[in-house]
Design an enzyme around this catalytic site. Structure first.
Site, short mmCIF file in Angstrom:
data_model
loop_
_atom_site.label_atom_id
_atom_site.label_comp_id
_atom_site.label_asym_id
_atom_site.label_seq_id
_atom_site.Cartn_x
_atom_site.Cartn_y
_atom_site.Cartn_z
N TRP A 10 -61.87 15.94 -26.11
CA TRP A 10 -60.85 15.80 -27.16
C TRP A 10 -60.67 17.09 -27.94
CZ3 TRP A 10 -59.60 11.60 -25.02
CH2 TRP A 10 -60.50 10.57 -24.78
N PHE A 33 -62.36 24.03 -32.04
CA PHE A 33 -63.67 23.60 -32.54
C PHE A 33 -64.21 22.57 -31.56
CE2 PHE A 33 -66.29 21.04 -35.50
CZ PHE A 33 -67.03 22.06 -36.10
N GLY A 58 -62.37 20.30 -43.04
CA GLY A 58 -61.39 19.84 -42.07
C GLY A 58 -60.74 18.54 -42.50
N SER A 83 -62.27 6.33 -39.65
CA SER A 83 -62.29 5.73 -40.99
C SER A 83 -63.66 5.12 -41.26
CB SER A 83 -61.20 4.67 -41.10
OG SER A 83 -59.93 5.29 -41.17
N GLU A 85 -61.62 13.78 -36.35
CA GLU A 85 -62.36 14.44 -37.44
C GLU A 85 -63.09 13.40 -38.30
OE1 GLU A 85 -61.02 17.93 -39.34
OE2 GLU A 85 -59.81 18.57 -37.63
N GLY A 86 -63.66 12.43 -37.63
CA GLY A 86 -64.40 11.36 -38.33
C GLY A 86 -63.52 10.14 -38.49
#
Lengths: 379, 249
Positions: free
Chosen positions: A156, A123, A242, A366, A363-364
């Site tokens: 990444w 992705f 995800g 915190s 994936e985002g």
């Protein structure tokens, strides 16, 4: 409310546990230390159906629910997060998007081999200048009539070198800002694609993380996922699911470290008794167990909402935030409980601590989860 | 050719064993149940024989004598690849009782090969396979480390002290299998777990059978003593401890 798992869910958990113990534990330290991609292990994971477990049976997947996915991700992540991140990206970022928004032809051509684990998906959203701020896509997909011409760099990328199928998020109409972004299926061996060197990471060192560069890459029009301009929304929707995968991974890292610390505390003696009988250690373990259980409930709640067809973005952000923070805290305490032994590779907990750090970032971060959660409070 | 694999439902090998009712019964509260490891290897070998295109094995059935709590274990056997499961609905009293129930089923439902693990990891009876052979008047072969089929030729290897024995036999027969029959048990695949839902799990009533033994009491083995490490240079200290502390000299 029912807190019982079904017989099938338990069977999947046990299968994942057996696989992790039998196939992943041997060699996990060496793979981490030397950053060796787990080729054989991923192949077996695919043969057992874990890489496409969320995909429907019609598309050669396992047809499993998201609760089963949480259980499997936890067990595999207890032992080797470099493997579970490959499983998470393939299942919940790549296969999910193609199954949900792809055309029948796209599903036949791209989804089926990924669901069978024969091909791996990646992705491609993050860029050197667009990590958390995903609206600032610099990668372009110019509409050339019968194809898109893709140029730019993605950073990444998990499975960047191994993947055969990329989902690429790119800007087609800059004047429309995020509404001009598209999601494209791109074959990794397309002319004009080059892959950067393996990133020498702090944790999850055995997964292959790379930059991927696009130089005048032609992508057929039929490889557009969803409608024109749906790309940003597609990416955000994909990340909602995800996050359940990464939350479950963080949960597994935490529970893996906790189990090792609990065992060690029952064996290691100081001042004439096992260290679990010292309150300072016992209370640490009590806190760890409690926070892991809370993280597990967050993950299962988000998974349950997804399985019920209810909105789950808010819940998955909470699960990702809480599980990642718990993983960092629990693994740090696990190293502390092990004392000097925790600081050497042989006892696994230092690796789990390094792995945990990434769950707070990818994936985002915190901080991004807190934005998602806080915006949801007033919607 | 049809293969019947006898399955014991046993506590996970990490279970902390406790007893109840004056140590006369195993306390199964909180116990996680698994397929007896020897039986799981037998099932693995049965799967290999079926998958070998040169063989004519067309059905693998697993059978268990016990209550409904074993259904999860039987469904795992179906997920691994058995075609069908049968549970004889009885509280297993002893090896004679279990073997008798399976033999009654076999009389109505013949199989060519019956595989049974050499022992169960709970009660360690080591008798069911041989008793089935006796009930059915079939050849019963113990300590089996391999079963190979070549059309109607059946070749079996047995472990004997210091070596092996190679045998030929004819179906139907009972093989009591041990280590070596398969390398390692299979992990059920996602597809296998899904397909297990659709496979038959038949529950058959038990037949009346005499129970020949009665369990009176269980005892746990004595706890192992602490281990003392003696330096290799200190043979005198070792002798002293063996003489005066362990009192074995």
């Amino acid at each position: 409310m029912n807190f019982e798992f079904t017989e099938e869910q338990l069977m999947i958990r046990d299968a994942a546990r057996d696989f992790a113990q039998r196939e992943l534990l041997p060699g996990v330290i060496e793979r981490d230390e030397k950053a060796i991609y787990p080729t054989e292990q991923v192949k077996k994971l695919g043969e057992l159906g874990f890489l496409g477990m969320l995909v429907g049976l019609d598309y050669d997947g396992g047809g499993m629910d998201t609760i089963s996915y949480v259980l499997a991700m936890e067990e595999i992540s207890k032992i080797d997060s470099s493997v579970s991140v490959i499983m998470s990206v393939n299942n919940s970022l790549v296969c999910w998007g193609v199954e949900k928004y792809g055309t029948e032809e796209q599903k036949q051509k791209y989804l089926k081999p990924m669901a069978r684990g024969e091909k791996i998906g990646a992705f491609l959203l993050s860029e050197p200048e667009a990590g958390s701020d995903a609206t600032s896509q610099r990668t372009t997909a110019v509409d050339m009539g019968d194809h898109y011409l893709v140029n730019g760099t993605k950073n990444w990328i998990t499975s960047g070198k191994t993947a055969s199928t990329y989902i690429v998020i790119a800007q087609t109409n800059p004047e429309l800002k995020h509404r001009g972004i598209n999601a494209l299926i791109v074959e990794a061996d397309s002319e004009g694609i080059s892959v950067g060197p393996h990133e020498n990471k702090m944790g999850m060192r055995a997964s292959d993380t790379h930059s991927v560069m696009f130089n005048n890459v032609k992508v057929p029009k039929e490889n557009l996922l969803g409608e024109e301009g749906f790309g940003f929304k597609f990416a955000m929707k994909s990340l909602e699911g995800g996050r359940i995968g990464i939350a479950s991974q963080a949960l597994g890292i935490a529970s893996g470290a906790y189990e090792l610390a609990l065992k060690y505390a029952q064996e290691r003696k100081t001042f004439g008794k096992e260290i679990i009988n010292h309150q300072a250690i016992a209370f640490k373990l009590a806190d760890m167990a409690t926070e892991i259980e809370a993280a597990r409930f967050f993950c299962l709640k988000a998974a349950w909402l997804k399985d019920q067809g209810k909105p789950y973005g808010h819940a998955s952000a909470m699960a990702k935030l809480y599980a990642a923070e718990t993983a960092m805290k629990v693994t740090t305490e696990a190293v502390q409980i092990h004392g000097g032994y925790g600081y050497v590779k042989e006892y696994h907990v230092e690796r789990l601590m390094r792995d945990a750090k990434l769950t707070q970032i990818y994936e985002g971060t915190s901080e991004i989860q807190k934005i998602v959660i806080s915006r949801g409070l007033v919607d | 050719m049809k293969i019947l694999v006898c399955i014991s439902n046993v506590p996970d090998t990490t279970t902390k064993v406790k007893f109840k009712e004056g140590d006369s019964l195993f306390d199964d509260s909180g116990v996680q149940w698994i397929i007896n490891p020897w039986d799981e290897l037998a099932l693995t070998r049965a799967m290999e024989l079926k998958e070998d295109a040169g063989n004519s094995v067309n059905e693998i059935c697993v059978i268990h004598v016990g209550g409904a709590s074993a259904d999860a274990t039987l469904r795992k056997a179906l997920a691994i690849g058995a075609d069908k499961a049968v549970r004889i609905d009885a509280c297993p009293a002893d090896a004679y009782h279990v073997a008798g129930q399976i033999a009654e089923y076999l009389k109505e439902n013949p199989f060519d090969i019956i595989l049974s693990g050499i022992e169960s990891s709970d009660y360690n009876g080591s008798s069911v396979g041989a008793m089935i052979a006796e009930f059915m008047d079939y050849p019963g072969i113990s300590s089996v480390t391999s079963v190979n089929l070549d059309d109607d030729d059946i070749q079996i290897n047995r472990a004997i002290p210091g070596g092996k024995q190679v045998l030929k036999t004819e179906a139907p027969f009972v093989a009591v299998v041990q280590k070596g029959i398969a390398t390692e048990p299979r992990i059920p695949s996602m597809r296998g777990i899904m397909m297990a839902r659709k496979k038959p799990l038949e529950v058959k009533p038990a037949v009346e059978l005499e129970v020949l033994t009665e369990s009176i009491k269980f005892e746990l083995p004595q706890e192992k003593g602490a281990c003392k490490m003696i330096d290799s240079e200190s043979a005198e200290q070792l002798v002293e401890l063996l003489k005066n502390e362990a009192k074995v000299l």
